[in-house]
Design a protein around this motif. Structure first.
Motif, PDB file in Angstrom:
ATOM      1  N   MET A   1       8.776   4.038  13.709  1.00  0.00           N
ATOM      2  CA  MET A   1       9.512   3.617  12.469  1.00  0.00           C
ATOM      3  C   MET A   1      10.032   2.280  12.982  1.00  0.00           C
ATOM      4  O   MET A   1      10.294   1.423  12.146  1.00  0.00           O
ATOM      5  CB  MET A   1      10.466   4.582  12.369  1.00  0.00           C
ATOM      6  N   ARG A   2      10.256   2.060  14.151  1.00  0.00           N
ATOM      7  CA  ARG A   2      10.981   0.981  14.515  1.00  0.00           C
ATOM      8  C   ARG A   2      10.189  -0.565  14.640  1.00  0.00           C
ATOM      9  O   ARG A   2      10.404  -1.651  14.637  1.00  0.00           O
ATOM     10  CB  ARG A   2      11.716   0.946  15.901  1.00  0.00           C
ATOM     11  N   ARG A   3       8.747  -0.095  14.550  1.00  0.00           N
ATOM     12  CA  ARG A   3       7.860  -0.986  14.371  1.00  0.00           C
ATOM     13  C   ARG A   3       7.565  -1.446  12.813  1.00  0.00           C
ATOM     14  O   ARG A   3       6.922  -2.701  12.920  1.00  0.00           O
ATOM     15  CB  ARG A   3       6.416  -0.774  15.273  1.00  0.00           C
ATOM     16  N   PHE A   4       7.888  -0.589  11.920  1.00  0.00           N
ATOM     17  CA  PHE A   4       7.790  -0.832  10.766  1.00  0.00           C
ATOM     18  C   PHE A   4       8.127  -2.364  10.103  1.00  0.00           C
ATOM     19  O   PHE A   4       7.351  -3.055   9.432  1.00  0.00           O
ATOM     20  CB  PHE A   4       7.954   0.278   9.736  1.00  0.00           C
ATOM     21  N   PRO A   5       9.346  -2.776  10.422  1.00  0.00           N
ATOM     22  CA  PRO A   5       9.800  -4.021   9.706  1.00  0.00           C
ATOM     23  C   PRO A   5       8.938  -5.144  10.615  1.00  0.00           C
ATOM     24  O   PRO A   5       8.490  -6.229   9.708  1.00  0.00           O
ATOM     25  CB  PRO A   5      11.584  -4.201  10.083  1.00  0.00           C
ATOM     26  N   GLY A   6       8.835  -5.113  11.671  1.00  0.00           N
ATOM     27  CA  GLY A   6       8.048  -6.106  12.489  1.00  0.00           C
ATOM     28  C   GLY A   6       6.369  -6.287  11.804  1.00  0.00           C
ATOM     29  O   GLY A   6       5.989  -7.225  11.592  1.00  0.00           O
ATOM     30  N   ALA A   7       5.984  -5.191  11.298  1.00  0.00           N
ATOM     31  CA  ALA A   7       4.618  -4.963  10.991  1.00  0.00           C
ATOM     32  C   ALA A   7       4.566  -5.736   9.414  1.00  0.00           C
ATOM     33  O   ALA A   7       3.765  -6.515   9.195  1.00  0.00           O
ATOM     34  CB  ALA A   7       4.023  -3.517  10.548  1.00  0.00           C
ATOM     35  N   LEU A   8       5.629  -5.507   8.868  1.00  0.00           N
ATOM     36  CA  LEU A   8       5.631  -5.950   7.511  1.00  0.00           C
ATOM     37  C   LEU A   8       5.884  -7.448   7.431  1.00  0.00           C
ATOM     38  O   LEU A   8       5.300  -8.328   7.034  1.00  0.00           O
ATOM     39  CB  LEU A   8       6.962  -5.634   6.524  1.00  0.00           C
ATOM     40  N   ALA A   9       6.915  -8.063   8.339  1.00  0.00           N
ATOM     41  CA  ALA A   9       7.101  -9.442   8.534  1.00  0.00           C
ATOM     42  C   ALA A   9       5.745 -10.164   9.273  1.00  0.00           C
ATOM     43  O   ALA A   9       5.477 -11.289   8.571  1.00  0.00           O
ATOM     44  CB  ALA A   9       8.373  -9.460   9.527  1.00  0.00           C
ATOM     45  N   LEU A  10       5.490  -9.580  10.288  1.00  0.00           N
ATOM     46  CA  LEU A  10       3.933 -10.591  10.661  1.00  0.00           C
ATOM     47  C   LEU A  10       2.893 -10.141   9.992  1.00  0.00           C
ATOM     48  O   LEU A  10       1.763 -10.945   9.850  1.00  0.00           O
ATOM     49  CB  LEU A  10       3.654  -9.762  12.235  1.00  0.00           C
ATOM     50  N   GLY A  11       2.802  -9.076   9.185  1.00  0.00           N
ATOM     51  CA  GLY A  11       1.746  -8.795   8.329  1.00  0.00           C
ATOM     52  C   GLY A  11       1.577  -9.843   6.939  1.00  0.00           C
ATOM     53  O   GLY A  11       0.549 -10.519   6.590  1.00  0.00           O
ATOM     54  N   LEU A  12       2.868 -10.443   6.892  1.00  0.00           N
ATOM     55  CA  LEU A  12       2.894 -11.159   5.761  1.00  0.00           C
ATOM     56  C   LEU A  12       2.459 -12.742   6.232  1.00  0.00           C
ATOM     57  O   LEU A  12       1.689 -13.508   5.410  1.00  0.00           O
ATOM     58  CB  LEU A  12       4.310 -11.594   5.152  1.00  0.00           C
ATOM     59  N   LEU A  13       2.544 -13.032   7.404  1.00  0.00           N
ATOM     60  CA  LEU A  13       2.395 -14.284   7.955  1.00  0.00           C
ATOM     61  C   LEU A  13       0.514 -14.411   8.388  1.00  0.00           C
ATOM     62  O   LEU A  13      -0.041 -15.192   7.978  1.00  0.00           O
ATOM     63  CB  LEU A  13       2.885 -14.345   9.515  1.00  0.00           C
ATOM     64  N   ALA A  14       0.162 -12.892   8.761  1.00  0.00           N
ATOM     65  CA  ALA A  14      -1.370 -12.508   8.946  1.00  0.00           C
ATOM     66  C   ALA A  14      -1.863 -13.055   7.455  1.00  0.00           C
ATOM     67  O   ALA A  14      -2.921 -13.613   7.416  1.00  0.00           O
ATOM     68  CB  ALA A  14      -1.645 -11.502   9.406  1.00  0.00           C
ATOM     69  N   ALA A  15      -1.475 -12.436   6.386  1.00  0.00           N
ATOM     70  CA  ALA A  15      -2.003 -12.592   4.967  1.00  0.00           C
ATOM     71  C   ALA A  15      -1.971 -13.964   4.544  1.00  0.00           C
ATOM     72  O   ALA A  15      -2.902 -14.657   4.111  1.00  0.00           O
ATOM     73  CB  ALA A  15      -1.241 -11.769   4.161  1.00  0.00           C
ATOM     74  N   PHE A  16      -0.857 -14.903   4.799  1.00  0.00           N
ATOM     75  CA  PHE A  16      -0.826 -16.313   4.708  1.00  0.00           C
ATOM     76  C   PHE A  16      -1.993 -16.915   5.375  1.00  0.00           C
ATOM     77  O   PHE A  16      -2.736 -17.955   4.849  1.00  0.00           O
ATOM     78  CB  PHE A  16       0.344 -17.017   4.880  1.00  0.00           C
ATOM     79  N   LEU A  17      -2.035 -16.679   6.513  1.00  0.00           N
ATOM     80  CA  LEU A  17      -3.206 -17.383   7.563  1.00  0.00           C
ATOM     81  C   LEU A  17      -4.517 -16.975   6.826  1.00  0.00           C
ATOM     82  O   LEU A  17      -5.417 -17.835   6.964  1.00  0.00           O
ATOM     83  CB  LEU A  17      -2.858 -17.031   9.105  1.00  0.00           C
ATOM     84  N   ALA A  18      -4.565 -15.825   6.639  1.00  0.00           N
ATOM     85  CA  ALA A  18      -6.245 -15.294   6.332  1.00  0.00           C
ATOM     86  C   ALA A  18      -6.346 -16.030   4.999  1.00  0.00           C
ATOM     87  O   ALA A  18      -7.484 -16.364   4.690  1.00  0.00           O
ATOM     88  CB  ALA A  18      -5.969 -13.598   5.985  1.00  0.00           C
ATOM     89  N   HIS A  19      -5.353 -16.122   4.080  1.00  0.00           N
ATOM     90  CA  HIS A  19      -5.570 -16.663   2.560  1.00  0.00           C
ATOM     91  C   HIS A  19      -5.846 -18.221   3.051  1.00  0.00           C
ATOM     92  O   HIS A  19      -6.769 -18.644   2.169  1.00  0.00           O
ATOM     93  CB  HIS A  19      -4.205 -16.327   1.864  1.00  0.00           C
ATOM     94  N   THR A  20      -5.124 -18.792   3.818  1.00  0.00           N
ATOM     95  CA  THR A  20      -5.633 -20.188   3.970  1.00  0.00           C
ATOM     96  C   THR A  20      -7.100 -20.204   4.434  1.00  0.00           C
ATOM     97  O   THR A  20      -7.760 -21.342   4.380  1.00  0.00           O
ATOM     98  CB  THR A  20      -4.743 -20.726   5.184  1.00  0.00           C
ATOM     99  N   VAL A  21      -7.448 -19.436   5.510  1.00  0.00           N
ATOM    100  CA  VAL A  21      -8.755 -19.309   5.960  1.00  0.00           C
ATOM    101  C   VAL A  21      -9.587 -19.168   4.988  1.00  0.00           C
ATOM    102  O   VAL A  21     -10.696 -19.909   4.937  1.00  0.00           O
ATOM    103  CB  VAL A  21      -8.734 -18.561   7.186  1.00  0.00           C
ATOM    104  N   VAL A  22      -9.565 -18.161   4.292  1.00  0.00           N
ATOM    105  CA  VAL A  22     -10.663 -17.838   3.131  1.00  0.00           C
ATOM    106  C   VAL A  22     -10.588 -18.917   2.126  1.00  0.00           C
ATOM    107  O   VAL A  22     -11.663 -19.250   1.685  1.00  0.00           O
ATOM    108  CB  VAL A  22     -10.261 -16.353   2.507  1.00  0.00           C
ATOM    109  N   TYR A  23      -9.454 -19.318   1.436  1.00  0.00           N
ATOM    110  CA  TYR A  23      -9.671 -19.968   0.395  1.00  0.00           C
ATOM    111  C   TYR A  23      -9.146 -21.410   0.466  1.00  0.00           C
ATOM    112  O   TYR A  23      -9.357 -22.452  -0.417  1.00  0.00           O
ATOM    113  CB  TYR A  23      -8.635 -19.584  -0.925  1.00  0.00           C
ATOM    114  N   GLY A  24      -8.698 -21.864   1.638  1.00  0.00           N
ATOM    115  CA  GLY A  24      -8.260 -23.144   1.877  1.00  0.00           C
ATOM    116  C   GLY A  24      -7.093 -23.690   0.906  1.00  0.00           C
ATOM    117  O   GLY A  24      -6.113 -22.834   0.881  1.00  0.00           O
ATOM    118  N   ASN A  25      -7.364 -24.792   0.577  1.00  0.00           N
ATOM    119  CA  ASN A  25      -6.229 -25.322  -0.527  1.00  0.00           C
ATOM    120  C   ASN A  25      -6.406 -25.325  -1.881  1.00  0.00           C
ATOM    121  O   ASN A  25      -5.976 -26.116  -2.701  1.00  0.00           O
ATOM    122  CB  ASN A  25      -5.793 -26.789  -0.078  1.00  0.00           C
TER     123      ASN A  25
END
Length: 180
Positions: A1-25
């Motif tokens: 349970m102590r990893r859940f906030p970190g997973a949410l925070a870092l998951g949002l960063l990973a989603a932004f990075l993947a979105h940039t890779v997939v769709y660019g600008n």
């Protein structure tokens, strides 16, 4: 349970990075809510880094090395599967908020999320190591020289026991028993 906030925070960063890779600008992640998502991502990641730094600073007095401190708090970094699942959830939410646009192939999106989660997790470990070094350096401070002190040695020779008394202490080994 102590990893859940970190997973949410870092998951949002990973989603932004993947979105940039997939769709660019081509378009903004989250559409109309893109600015709010970016602000939320910055605030959450900043909060995560501050909380990790506080944990490092609180743990530094009882641990003797920065590497021990890092190994001890390394448990705070979310697992890869948790980070991948969180990034997939954030990506899906952001795409649901956007207006209609052409979708990229699903395999390409999953691969981008997979690689982004791996990269963000690696960067989290590197960042945690840097925070542990910072916390350890804050504790160690400057090296204070010690004033040299001199201890006088006596010139008396070491006292040795007489040879007869030393040989009296010798005992022979027990006899060997042969069994036939």
């Amino acid at each position: 349970m102590r990893r859940f906030p970190g997973a949410l925070a870092l998951g949002l960063l990973a989603a932004f990075l993947a979105h940039t890779v997939v769709y660019g600008n081509d378009h903004i992640m989250g559409g109309f809510y893109g600015a709010a998502l970016r602000t939320f991502a910055l605030a959450v990641v900043f909060g995560l880094v501050v909380s990790w730094l506080v944990i490092c600073l609180a743990s530094r007095r009882r641990l003797c090395q920065g590497s021990v401190l890092t190994a001890n708090i390394r448990q705070l970094v979310p697992s890869f599967t948790g980070l991948f699942a969180a990034s997939f959830g954030w990506f899906w939410l952001a795409e649901a908020l956007e207006d209609g646009h052409a979708w990229a192939p699903t395999g390409y999106i999953v691969l981008a999320l997979f690689l982004a989660a791996a990269l963000i997790r690696l960067l989290a470990f590197v960042g945690l190591r840097a925070l542990a070094k910072i916390a350890f350096l804050c504790e160690s401070g400057n090296f204070n020289d010690r004033i040299p002190s001199w201890t006088a040695l006596t010139d008396r020779p070491a006292v040795q026991a007489p040879v007869a008394r030393a040989l009296r202490l010798f005992s022979r080994p027990p006899p060997v028993r042969f069994s036939y």
